[in-house]
Motif scaffolding. Structure first.
Motif, PDB file in Angstrom:
ATOM      1  N   PRO A 118       0.797  -1.238   0.000  1.00  0.00           N
ATOM      2  CA  PRO A 118       0.000   0.000   0.000  1.00  0.00           C
ATOM      3  C   PRO A 118       0.823   1.278   0.000  1.00  0.00           C
ATOM      4  CG  PRO A 118      -0.007  -1.002   2.175  1.00  0.00           C
ATOM      5  CD  PRO A 118       0.624  -2.004   1.247  1.00  0.00           C
ATOM      6  N   GLU A 119       2.075   1.211   0.440  1.00  0.00           N
ATOM      7  CA  GLU A 119       2.919   2.404   0.455  1.00  0.00           C
ATOM      8  C   GLU A 119       3.489   2.711  -0.933  1.00  0.00           C
ATOM      9  OE1 GLU A 119       3.080   4.269   3.121  1.00  0.00           O
ATOM     10  OE2 GLU A 119       1.758   2.819   4.089  1.00  0.00           O
ATOM     11  N   ARG A 120       3.435   1.721  -1.843  1.00  0.00           N
ATOM     12  CA  ARG A 120       4.032   1.894  -3.175  1.00  0.00           C
ATOM     13  C   ARG A 120       2.988   1.855  -4.276  1.00  0.00           C
ATOM     14  NH1 ARG A 120       8.913  -2.223  -3.539  1.00  0.00           N
ATOM     15  NH2 ARG A 120       9.504  -0.847  -5.246  1.00  0.00           N
ATOM     16  N   CYS A 121       1.971   1.026  -4.110  1.00  0.00           N
ATOM     17  CA  CYS A 121       0.900   0.945  -5.109  1.00  0.00           C
ATOM     18  C   CYS A 121      -0.049   2.119  -4.884  1.00  0.00           C
ATOM     19  CB  CYS A 121       0.154  -0.375  -4.974  1.00  0.00           C
ATOM     20  SG  CYS A 121      -1.160  -0.596  -6.213  1.00  0.00           S
ATOM     21  N   GLN A 122       0.011   3.099  -5.780  1.00  0.00           N
ATOM     22  CA  GLN A 122      -0.769   4.320  -5.591  1.00  0.00           C
ATOM     23  C   GLN A 122      -2.232   4.151  -5.969  1.00  0.00           C
ATOM     24  OE1 GLN A 122       1.224   7.727  -7.356  1.00  0.00           O
ATOM     25  NE2 GLN A 122       3.228   6.831  -6.962  1.00  0.00           N
ATOM     26  N   ALA A 123      -2.510   3.233  -6.890  1.00  0.00           N
ATOM     27  CA  ALA A 123      -3.882   2.948  -7.303  1.00  0.00           C
ATOM     28  C   ALA A 123      -3.832   1.668  -8.128  1.00  0.00           C
ATOM     29  CB  ALA A 123      -4.468   4.091  -8.126  1.00  0.00           C
ATOM     30  N   ALA A 124      -4.974   0.991  -8.212  1.00  0.00           N
ATOM     31  CA  ALA A 124      -5.036  -0.257  -8.971  1.00  0.00           C
ATOM     32  C   ALA A 124      -6.373  -0.350  -9.679  1.00  0.00           C
ATOM     33  CB  ALA A 124      -4.835  -1.457  -8.044  1.00  0.00           C
ATOM     34  N   ALA A 125      -6.412  -1.208 -10.677  1.00  0.00           N
ATOM     35  CA  ALA A 125      -7.662  -1.466 -11.392  1.00  0.00           C
ATOM     36  C   ALA A 125      -7.751  -2.943 -11.711  1.00  0.00           C
ATOM     37  CB  ALA A 125      -7.735  -0.645 -12.683  1.00  0.00           C
ATOM     38  N   PRO A 241      -6.919   3.120  -3.464  1.00  0.00           N
ATOM     39  CA  PRO A 241      -8.042   3.230  -4.406  1.00  0.00           C
ATOM     40  C   PRO A 241      -7.976   2.146  -5.484  1.00  0.00           C
ATOM     41  CG  PRO A 241      -7.062   5.376  -4.009  1.00  0.00           C
ATOM     42  CD  PRO A 241      -6.144   4.379  -3.378  1.00  0.00           C
ATOM     43  N   VAL A 242      -9.083   1.466  -5.705  1.00  0.00           N
ATOM     44  CA  VAL A 242      -9.164   0.385  -6.686  1.00  0.00           C
ATOM     45  C   VAL A 242     -10.361   0.625  -7.604  1.00  0.00           C
ATOM     46  CG1 VAL A 242      -9.535  -2.085  -7.059  1.00  0.00           C
ATOM     47  CG2 VAL A 242      -8.103  -1.314  -5.153  1.00  0.00           C
ATOM     48  N   ALA A 243     -10.083   0.748  -8.897  1.00  0.00           N
ATOM     49  CA  ALA A 243     -11.169   0.852  -9.885  1.00  0.00           C
ATOM     50  C   ALA A 243     -11.593  -0.556 -10.276  1.00  0.00           C
ATOM     51  CB  ALA A 243     -10.689   1.625 -11.106  1.00  0.00           C
ATOM     52  N   LEU A 292      -6.681   6.266 -13.251  1.00  0.00           N
ATOM     53  CA  LEU A 292      -5.655   5.987 -12.253  1.00  0.00           C
ATOM     54  C   LEU A 292      -4.679   7.149 -12.127  1.00  0.00           C
ATOM     55  CD1 LEU A 292      -4.791   2.202 -12.775  1.00  0.00           C
ATOM     56  CD2 LEU A 292      -6.530   3.251 -11.321  1.00  0.00           C
ATOM     57  N   LEU A 293      -4.335   7.767 -13.253  1.00  0.00           N
ATOM     58  CA  LEU A 293      -3.447   8.930 -13.192  1.00  0.00           C
ATOM     59  C   LEU A 293      -4.113  10.088 -12.453  1.00  0.00           C
ATOM     60  CD1 LEU A 293      -1.893   8.853 -16.768  1.00  0.00           C
ATOM     61  CD2 LEU A 293      -0.702   8.491 -14.604  1.00  0.00           C
TER      62      LEU A 293
END
Length: 306
Positions: A118-125, A241-243, A292-293
């Motif tokens: 979670p400290e490195r993955c800023q967002a995921a989908a 945050p996860v789309a 995501l951006l």
């Protein structure tokens, strides 16, 4: 500038086949295709990464392509195991923060990155991604095509029997021609899909399938075993945050999986599209990445959650 293929060696001495493309100075984007898969160049994604100033990184999971298999443990493979390889890849490439996008069987890996880094993955989908097997309140097989039902049911019988199943049904697929794959894609398209992209997509999927079988059934076997076992992390504890993108016409991964994820991943942003199918969501990849951006550029207290 095109794609570049390389090898990353883990602390345990395994080799991981890695493919990078796009902007060398861009935000790292982990692209995680489904099952079976291996690192294969897709010019459309290369160009999109450059356009959006992203550094795309994808890899062949253990047993696929040129990546060393993991020893098969008594408890079997887990989705969470792939996060250590992600960590090794990012370290070798000198990368820190990233976004992750997983399609189909790659969706759970994107969720694993969000949960465990979670400290490195800023967002995921997750695009047409599976929900955890045995998830409470979800009939996991309901609405799933018979081929996938047979495959995952076979995975529940254990590694030896499932390996034999894959020898019979997966290996012939690794010799498929582009025309065969294109015909198969036709059956998955919905009226709203952009059929103009089908030929290019078929070329990529064909190469990926060929490379996926380079070591026989090992990678495909372990993928299926991991999918129907405990994943090794809790999706309900994800804070990144996860789309969640899912299609109502998808029979490969039923719509109910996306609905379950949207309802149970706390930081989810739901895109539940009634007239979309399994291929539709790959064709929406630019929309996925732009969102995501946008998330990565938004202060944490202003991020929208559903």
């Amino acid at each position: 500038m095109g794609s570049e293929r390389g090898v990353v060696t883990t602390a345990g001495g395994r080799r991981i086949e890695v493919l990078t493309a796009g902007d060398p100075d861009g935000l790292p984007w982990l692209w995680i295709p489904g099952s079976p898969s291996a690192a294969a160049d897709y010019p459309r994604l290369d160009a999109l990464a450059m356009k959006l100033r992203l550094r795309m990184v994808t890899w062949s999971r253990p047993g696929y392509g040129g990546s060393t298999p993991r020893p098969l443990r008594a408890q079997g493979p887990r989705i969470a195991d792939d996060v250590a390889d992600v960590d090794a890849i990012l370290a070798a490439l000198g990368m820190d923060g990233f976004v992750a996008v997983g399609w189909s069987g790659g969706g759970p890996r994107a969720l694993a990155c969000a949960a465990m880094l979670p400290e490195r993955c800023q967002a995921a989908a997750t695009l047409a991604g599976l929900a955890p097997f045995g998830a409470e309140g979800l009939d996991w097989f309901a609405g799933m095509g018979p081929g996938n039902v047979a495959d995952f049911t076979a995975a529940l019988t254990g590694s030896e029997a499932y390996g034999a199943f894959k020898e019979m049904y997966f290996l012939p697929m690794t010799a498929a021609r582009v025309d065969d794959v294109k015909a198969g894609l036709g059956a998955l398209l919905t009226p709203s899909d952009d059929t103009a992209r089908t030929a290019e997509l078929a070329v990529w999927l064909t190469e990926m399938m060929h490379r996926a079988g380079a070591q026989g059934v090992i990678g495909a076997r372990d993928d299926g075993l991991a999918m129907v076992a405990p994943w090794g992390f809790d999706v309900t504890g994800i804070v990144v945050p996860v789309a969640v993108w899912a299609g109502g016409l998808d029979t490969t991964v039923p719509f109910a999986h996306g609905k379950w994820l949207a309802a149970n991943v706390p930081a989810s942003i739901a895109h539940l599209i009634d007239d979309a199918g399994h291929i539709t969501l790959v064709n929406k990849i630019e929309d996925v990445l732009r969102e995501l951006l946008e998330i990565t550029e938004t202060p944490l207290h202003k991020r929208r959650h559903v």
